[in-house]
Design a protein around this motif. Structure first.
Motif, PDB file in Angstrom:
ATOM      1  N   VAL A  23      -1.409  -2.115 -12.773  1.00  0.00           N
ATOM      2  CA  VAL A  23      -1.473  -1.454 -11.479  1.00  0.00           C
ATOM      3  C   VAL A  23      -0.601  -0.198 -11.493  1.00  0.00           C
ATOM      4  O   VAL A  23       0.570  -0.255 -11.855  1.00  0.00           O
ATOM      5  CB  VAL A  23      -1.014  -2.397 -10.345  1.00  0.00           C
ATOM      6  CG1 VAL A  23      -0.971  -1.680  -9.006  1.00  0.00           C
ATOM      7  CG2 VAL A  23      -1.908  -3.624 -10.275  1.00  0.00           C
ATOM      8  N   TRP A  50      -0.723   7.247  -2.771  1.00  0.00           N
ATOM      9  CA  TRP A  50      -1.421   6.662  -3.906  1.00  0.00           C
ATOM     10  C   TRP A  50      -2.140   7.724  -4.742  1.00  0.00           C
ATOM     11  O   TRP A  50      -2.201   7.619  -5.956  1.00  0.00           O
ATOM     12  CB  TRP A  50      -2.387   5.555  -3.473  1.00  0.00           C
ATOM     13  CG  TRP A  50      -3.450   6.002  -2.532  1.00  0.00           C
ATOM     14  CD1 TRP A  50      -3.409   5.945  -1.167  1.00  0.00           C
ATOM     15  CD2 TRP A  50      -4.704   6.594  -2.859  1.00  0.00           C
ATOM     16  NE1 TRP A  50      -4.557   6.469  -0.641  1.00  0.00           N
ATOM     17  CE2 TRP A  50      -5.376   6.867  -1.650  1.00  0.00           C
ATOM     18  CE3 TRP A  50      -5.332   6.918  -4.054  1.00  0.00           C
ATOM     19  CZ2 TRP A  50      -6.634   7.448  -1.612  1.00  0.00           C
ATOM     20  CZ3 TRP A  50      -6.589   7.497  -4.010  1.00  0.00           C
ATOM     21  CH2 TRP A  50      -7.230   7.748  -2.804  1.00  0.00           C
ATOM     22  N   ILE A  62       0.851  -1.179   0.000  1.00  0.00           N
ATOM     23  CA  ILE A  62       0.000   0.000   0.000  1.00  0.00           C
ATOM     24  C   ILE A  62       0.889   1.231   0.000  1.00  0.00           C
ATOM     25  O   ILE A  62       1.841   1.329   0.754  1.00  0.00           O
ATOM     26  CB  ILE A  62      -0.936   0.014   1.222  1.00  0.00           C
ATOM     27  CG1 ILE A  62      -1.856  -1.200   1.163  1.00  0.00           C
ATOM     28  CG2 ILE A  62      -1.725   1.308   1.285  1.00  0.00           C
ATOM     29  CD1 ILE A  62      -2.698  -1.380   2.376  1.00  0.00           C
ATOM     30  N   MET A 100      -1.295  -7.682  -1.736  1.00  0.00           N
ATOM     31  CA  MET A 100      -1.460  -6.488  -2.569  1.00  0.00           C
ATOM     32  C   MET A 100      -0.429  -6.531  -3.700  1.00  0.00           C
ATOM     33  O   MET A 100       0.729  -6.868  -3.482  1.00  0.00           O
ATOM     34  CB  MET A 100      -1.279  -5.217  -1.754  1.00  0.00           C
ATOM     35  CG  MET A 100      -2.413  -4.918  -0.797  1.00  0.00           C
ATOM     36  SD  MET A 100      -3.993  -4.635  -1.592  1.00  0.00           S
ATOM     37  CE  MET A 100      -3.878  -2.907  -1.987  1.00  0.00           C
ATOM     38  N   CYS A 158      -1.696   1.430  -5.206  1.00  0.00           N
ATOM     39  CA  CYS A 158      -2.495   0.614  -4.296  1.00  0.00           C
ATOM     40  C   CYS A 158      -2.884   1.454  -3.087  1.00  0.00           C
ATOM     41  O   CYS A 158      -2.049   2.161  -2.523  1.00  0.00           O
ATOM     42  CB  CYS A 158      -1.712  -0.603  -3.824  1.00  0.00           C
ATOM     43  SG  CYS A 158      -1.239  -1.720  -5.139  1.00  0.00           S
ATOM     44  N   ILE A 199      -7.218  -1.096  -5.692  1.00  0.00           N
ATOM     45  CA  ILE A 199      -6.076  -1.044  -6.592  1.00  0.00           C
ATOM     46  C   ILE A 199      -6.449  -0.150  -7.770  1.00  0.00           C
ATOM     47  O   ILE A 199      -7.488  -0.356  -8.402  1.00  0.00           O
ATOM     48  CB  ILE A 199      -5.755  -2.467  -7.104  1.00  0.00           C
ATOM     49  CG1 ILE A 199      -5.482  -3.405  -5.921  1.00  0.00           C
ATOM     50  CG2 ILE A 199      -4.594  -2.449  -8.077  1.00  0.00           C
ATOM     51  CD1 ILE A 199      -5.615  -4.867  -6.280  1.00  0.00           C
TER      52      ILE A 199
END
Length: 90
Positions: A32, A6, A2, A71, A35, A40
């Motif tokens: 991606v 983000w 994480i 993740m 996260c 996501i």
């Protein structure tokens, strides 16, 4: 993993907006780009970020008790089905 930043990662990734939005029910492949604790962020090549929410993940492969170890990393690919576009649900 994480990412605490983000939001910044998502904003920086989507500077060129094509806005060719997919339709509800479309199968998409995304990469991606960030996260967050709730999901996501994927680049599905439509010009805007796509959010794959944790609650939408297959619990066979992504077990809640193993969170956050599973993740994905930035750059990993995911297949998904579009369930909402501009707040329109199936």
């Amino acid at each position: 993993m994480i990412h605490q930043n983000w939001g910044k990662l998502v904003c920086e990734h989507f500077t060129n907006k094509n806005l060719e939005l997919p339709n509800i029910g479309d199968f998409v492949n995304g990469e991606v780009v960030a996260c967050a604790p709730f999901g996501i962020w994927l680049d599905i090549h439509c010009g805007v970020p796509a959010l794959l929410e944790i609650i939408q993940l297959d619990i066979q492969n992504f077990k809640p008790e193993d969170y956050p170890e599973w993740m994905p990393k930035i750059g990993e690919k995911f297949d998904a089905v579009v369930v909402v576009v501009k707040n329109k649900e199936i």
